[in-house]
Write a protein that holds these residues in place. Structure first.
Motif, PDB file in Angstrom:
ATOM      1  N   GLU A 173       0.797  -1.215   0.000  1.00 55.05           N
ATOM      2  CA  GLU A 173       0.000   0.000   0.000  1.00 55.05           C
ATOM      3  C   GLU A 173       0.835   1.273   0.000  1.00 55.05           C
ATOM      4  OE1 GLU A 173      -2.781  -0.283   3.211  1.00 55.05           O
ATOM      5  OE2 GLU A 173      -3.680  -2.104   2.430  1.00 55.05           O
ATOM      6  N   ILE A 174       2.132   1.169  -0.103  1.00 59.10           N
ATOM      7  CA  ILE A 174       2.989   2.352  -0.093  1.00 59.10           C
ATOM      8  C   ILE A 174       3.324   2.729  -1.540  1.00 59.10           C
ATOM      9  CG2 ILE A 174       5.098   0.989   0.161  1.00 59.10           C
ATOM     10  CD1 ILE A 174       6.159   3.294   1.915  1.00 59.10           C
ATOM     11  N   SER A 175       3.244   4.001  -1.829  1.00 57.91           N
ATOM     12  CA  SER A 175       3.540   4.458  -3.188  1.00 57.91           C
ATOM     13  C   SER A 175       5.050   4.537  -3.388  1.00 57.91           C
ATOM     14  CB  SER A 175       2.917   5.834  -3.435  1.00 57.91           C
ATOM     15  OG  SER A 175       3.624   6.823  -2.718  1.00 57.91           O
ATOM     16  N   ASN A 176       5.465   4.568  -4.641  1.00 52.61           N
ATOM     17  CA  ASN A 176       6.888   4.691  -4.954  1.00 52.61           C
ATOM     18  C   ASN A 176       7.464   5.979  -4.365  1.00 52.61           C
ATOM     19  OD1 ASN A 176       6.851   2.301  -6.346  1.00 52.61           O
ATOM     20  ND2 ASN A 176       6.644   3.256  -8.351  1.00 52.61           N
ATOM     21  N   ASP A 177       6.714   7.063  -4.478  1.00 55.58           N
ATOM     22  CA  ASP A 177       7.193   8.342  -3.951  1.00 55.58           C
ATOM     23  C   ASP A 177       7.380   8.284  -2.439  1.00 55.58           C
ATOM     24  OD1 ASP A 177       7.264   9.488  -6.467  1.00 55.58           O
ATOM     25  OD2 ASP A 177       5.246  10.341  -6.290  1.00 55.58           O
ATOM     26  N   GLU A 178       6.427   7.639  -1.747  1.00 53.62           N
ATOM     27  CA  GLU A 178       6.543   7.504  -0.287  1.00 53.62           C
ATOM     28  C   GLU A 178       7.761   6.669   0.087  1.00 53.62           C
ATOM     29  OE1 GLU A 178       2.004   7.650   1.410  1.00 53.62           O
ATOM     30  OE2 GLU A 178       2.612   5.861   0.273  1.00 53.62           O
ATOM     31  N   LEU A 215      13.398   6.273   2.091  1.00 57.31           N
ATOM     32  CA  LEU A 215      14.773   5.801   1.903  1.00 57.31           C
ATOM     33  C   LEU A 215      15.782   6.941   1.911  1.00 57.31           C
ATOM     34  CD1 LEU A 215      14.100   3.080  -0.793  1.00 57.31           C
ATOM     35  CD2 LEU A 215      14.712   2.713   1.600  1.00 57.31           C
ATOM     36  N   GLY A 216      15.347   8.155   1.612  1.00 56.79           N
ATOM     37  CA  GLY A 216      16.217   9.320   1.717  1.00 56.79           C
ATOM     38  C   GLY A 216      16.838   9.758   0.407  1.00 56.79           C
ATOM     39  N   GLU A 217      17.356  10.982   0.442  1.00 56.50           N
ATOM     40  CA  GLU A 217      17.925  11.598  -0.765  1.00 56.50           C
ATOM     41  C   GLU A 217      19.167  10.877  -1.251  1.00 56.50           C
ATOM     42  OE1 GLU A 217      18.498  15.809  -0.298  1.00 56.50           O
ATOM     43  OE2 GLU A 217      16.492  16.085   0.528  1.00 56.50           O
ATOM     44  N   ASP A 218      20.004  10.415  -0.326  1.00 56.59           N
ATOM     45  CA  ASP A 218      21.225   9.708  -0.732  1.00 56.59           C
ATOM     46  C   ASP A 218      20.898   8.450  -1.523  1.00 56.59           C
ATOM     47  OD1 ASP A 218      22.836  11.616   0.439  1.00 56.59           O
ATOM     48  OD2 ASP A 218      23.091  10.484   2.311  1.00 56.59           O
ATOM     49  N   PHE A 219      19.874   7.741  -1.079  1.00 53.41           N
ATOM     50  CA  PHE A 219      19.469   6.528  -1.794  1.00 53.41           C
ATOM     51  C   PHE A 219      18.984   6.872  -3.193  1.00 53.41           C
ATOM     52  CE2 PHE A 219      16.361   3.421  -3.190  1.00 53.41           C
ATOM     53  CZ  PHE A 219      17.057   2.233  -3.009  1.00 53.41           C
ATOM     54  N   VAL A 220      18.197   7.927  -3.301  1.00 48.60           N
ATOM     55  CA  VAL A 220      17.668   8.343  -4.605  1.00 48.60           C
ATOM     56  C   VAL A 220      18.817   8.714  -5.535  1.00 48.60           C
ATOM     57  CG1 VAL A 220      16.251  10.049  -5.812  1.00 48.60           C
ATOM     58  CG2 VAL A 220      15.449   9.073  -3.652  1.00 48.60           C
ATOM     59  N   LYS A 221      19.809   9.437  -5.030  1.00 49.60           N
ATOM     60  CA  LYS A 221      20.969   9.802  -5.855  1.00 49.60           C
ATOM     61  C   LYS A 221      21.712   8.553  -6.314  1.00 49.60           C
ATOM     62  CE  LYS A 221      21.690  14.319  -3.774  1.00 49.60           C
ATOM     63  NZ  LYS A 221      22.525  15.124  -2.858  1.00 49.60           N
TER      64      LYS A 221
END
Length: 93
Positions: A44-49, A54-60
């Protein structure tokens, strides 16, 4: 309401018999409902959530992965998840 049969170890059964005031079917029913809510909750969690959690470092780090590597990791993860779910289904059936 449908009925199910549970198998429990003899020592657990003996301990349960000492507490006749407890409605064990209700305890089992609530535990099953809570467990279902827990395992269904993960979907039930969206990708954006998730990315926010997970944080900005993970996204980078994620954005720096080449497309070929991403596809390779995706396939490995999907295969591992399939094996996990298949194993879970086999154990509980």
């Amino acid at each position: 309401m449908p009925n199910i049969t549970l198998s429990i170890p003899p020592d657990v059964y003996e301990r349960m018999k000492k507490h006749k005031e407890v409605k064990w079917s209700e305890v089992a029913r609530r535990a099953i409902i809570e467990y279902l809510e827990k395992i269904e909750e993960k979907f039930e969690i969206s990708n954006d959530e998730l990315l926010k959690m997970l944080g900005e470092d993970f996204v980078k780090d994620l954005e720096s992965i080449p497309d070929e590597k991403f596809e390779e990791y995706y396939e490995k993860t999907r295969e591992a998840e399939w094996k996990r779910l298949k194993s879970f289904t086999t154990r509980t059936s």
